[in-house]
Write an enzyme that holds these catalytic residues in place. Structure first.
Site, short mmCIF file in Angstrom:
data_model
loop_
_atom_site.label_atom_id
_atom_site.label_comp_id
_atom_site.label_asym_id
_atom_site.label_seq_id
_atom_site.Cartn_x
_atom_site.Cartn_y
_atom_site.Cartn_z
N ASP A 273 0.87 -1.18 0.00
CA ASP A 273 0.00 0.00 0.00
C ASP A 273 0.90 1.23 0.00
OD1 ASP A 273 1.01 0.23 2.54
OD2 ASP A 273 -0.90 0.04 3.56
N ASP B 261 -8.26 -7.20 0.15
CA ASP B 261 -7.36 -7.42 1.27
C ASP B 261 -8.11 -7.00 2.52
OD1 ASP B 261 -6.90 -4.37 0.78
OD2 ASP B 261 -6.04 -4.77 2.75
N CYS C 30 -14.20 -28.07 7.60
CA CYS C 30 -13.01 -27.28 7.24
C CYS C 30 -11.77 -28.18 7.19
CB CYS C 30 -12.80 -26.16 8.24
SG CYS C 30 -11.29 -25.21 7.97
N CYS D 252 -8.65 -27.24 7.38
CA CYS D 252 -7.45 -26.55 7.89
C CYS D 252 -6.79 -27.37 9.00
CB CYS D 252 -7.80 -25.15 8.38
SG CYS D 252 -8.30 -25.07 10.11
N CYS E 176 -8.85 -27.52 12.27
CA CYS E 176 -10.09 -28.31 12.28
C CYS E 176 -9.84 -29.78 11.97
CB CYS E 176 -11.09 -27.72 11.28
SG CYS E 176 -11.58 -26.05 11.70
N HIS F 220 -7.02 -21.08 10.41
CA HIS F 220 -8.42 -21.43 10.12
C HIS F 220 -9.12 -20.30 9.35
CE1 HIS F 220 -12.58 -22.59 10.46
NE2 HIS F 220 -12.80 -21.35 10.84
ZN LIG Z 1 -10.58 -24.73 10.07
#
Ligand SMILES: [Zn+2]
Length: 385
Positions: free
Chosen positions: A93, A279, A317, A319, A322, A349
């Site tokens: 930025d 973003d 999920c 990830c 999870c 996550h």
């Molecule tokens: Zn997750």
């Protein structure tokens, strides 16, 4: 336009677009979400962890890096990519937003913004030209122009003056950028030849001011265009209206970037209005506040209701938090005990959710099913229902 820069629209569905942006350090697929690495780090995560989430691009903050460790030091290291050891694209930025947030510690003139560092009180001046030079030393793939973001709410006259000044600064910034890229400013080392520069549309919530900003900015022929000055407190429906109106005025053959907006629902709504790039600090900041974002809502992990909850944050999920066997009860314990592991797990996550969202959006646009995809996101039941 920079020879290293390219944009192609692969598919459209309504006003939603799937595209590909070519940058100096590789290609990114759009719609894309860029995690924020304010001080050249996505807080708490290794580069391996960040790349595993499949963001092909991260954002770093010019203001923070200019003050510490300094763009001269990063330039000596060979630029931000070499300094960080990050090989994928980076967008920086302009620092404008941070400087304008330093109410009481900054003075804005036509020349630029004089301010005192939040770190040590030292005096600094950012101008449309110096911001180009700083980002050239940093060597990001995408440099943003120095703009003036009006607060919300503000009198129309204040918003109009900020928009007009942003246009004048855009011209100065574009001239300086083209000179630096052409090698006409040998005192400024270019860490990334082929850097691109994006213009920024201002004008608050006034559609006619947005139109004037678009006309003046597009005339300067930037590689792409960002919509700035939103998500500063205005009602969300008004934000969507301004995004839809403004995106429709921008050239179809250039990427469109909505700056700093990022609840998952906002991404879904704004992709439908023709935005390609996003973003936001929200997924990582909320993680540090103990919040896990899910389809349909969020989990505030410190709440007593999760004390004995053996379930993962989200059974669907993939990830590491999870799928890795971390229960809500355990994560709650870590948060209350102040263990840093929980902050990392919640960040991973949350960023996984954003990655899944933009990937899903790209697939849905390609199949002409974006409307159904959007409805499924927006109408998802709350996590504990
Ligand atoms: Zn997750």
């Amino acid at each position: 336009m920079s020879a290293d820069f390219g944009f192609s629209v692969i598919a459209t569905d309504g006003r939603a677009r799937r595209g590909r942006v070519r940058l100096a350090h590789g290609e990114i697929e759009t719609p894309v979400f860029m995690p924020v690495g304010t001080r050249a780090a996505v807080k708490g995560l290794t580069h391996d962890q960040v790349t595993a989430l499949d963001p092909a691009i991260i954002l770093a903050n010019t203001y923070h890096l200019h003050l510490r460790p300094g763009d001269a030091l990063i330039g000596r290291a060979g630029g931000l990519h070499a300094f960080m050891g990050w090989e994928r694209p980076i967008l920086t930025d302009s620092g404008g937003y941070q400087v304008f947030s330093l109410t009481g510690q900054r003075t804005i003139t036509e020349d630029g913004a004089a301010f005192r560092s939040h770190l040590d009180g030292s005096a600094h001046l950012l101008t449309p030209e110096s911001v180009v030079d700083i980002q050239a030393r940093l060597g990001s793939d995408v440099a943003m122009i120095f703009d003036e973001c009006a607060p919300w709410p503000a009198d129309r006259g204040v918003v109009e003056a900020a928009m007009e000044r942003t246009l004048r600064w855009a011209r100065r910034g574009r001239d300086r950028f083209l000179a630096v890229q052409a090698g006409a400013a040998p005192e400024v080392p270019r860490a990334t030849p082929g850097q691109a520069q994006f213009g920024i549309i201002q004008g608050g919530t006034h559609l006619d001011l947005r139109d004037r900003s678009v006309a003046g900015t597009v005339a300067l022929d930037f590689e792409a265009y960002a919509i700035g000055g939103l998500s500063v407190g205005e009602p969300v429906d008004l934000m969507y209206e301004v995004v839809g109106h403004t995106a429709a005025q921008l050239p179809a053959d250039r990427p469109r970037y909505l700056m700093g907006t990022g609840m998952p629902d906002d991404l879904v709504e704004c992709v439908a209005r023709g935005i390609d790039m996003f973003d936001c600090v929200l997924p990582t900041r909320n993680a540090r506040n103990g919040q896990a974002l899910l389809r349909g809502g969020r989990i505030v992990i410190k709440q007593a209701r999760y004390k004995d909850d053996p379930r993962p944050l989200d059974e669907a999920c993939p990830c590491p938090a999870c799928a890795g066997g971390y229960s809500r009860a355990y994560l709650r314990h870590l948060f209350i005990a102040g263990e840093i592991l929980v902050l990392r797990l919640l960040s991973v996550h949350n960023l996984t959710l954003y990655g899944a969202l933009v990937r899903g959006a790209r697939e849905a646009i390609a199949k002409g099913e974006y409307e159904r995809f959007a409805r499924e996101w927006l109408e998802a039941p709350p996590p504990d229902a």
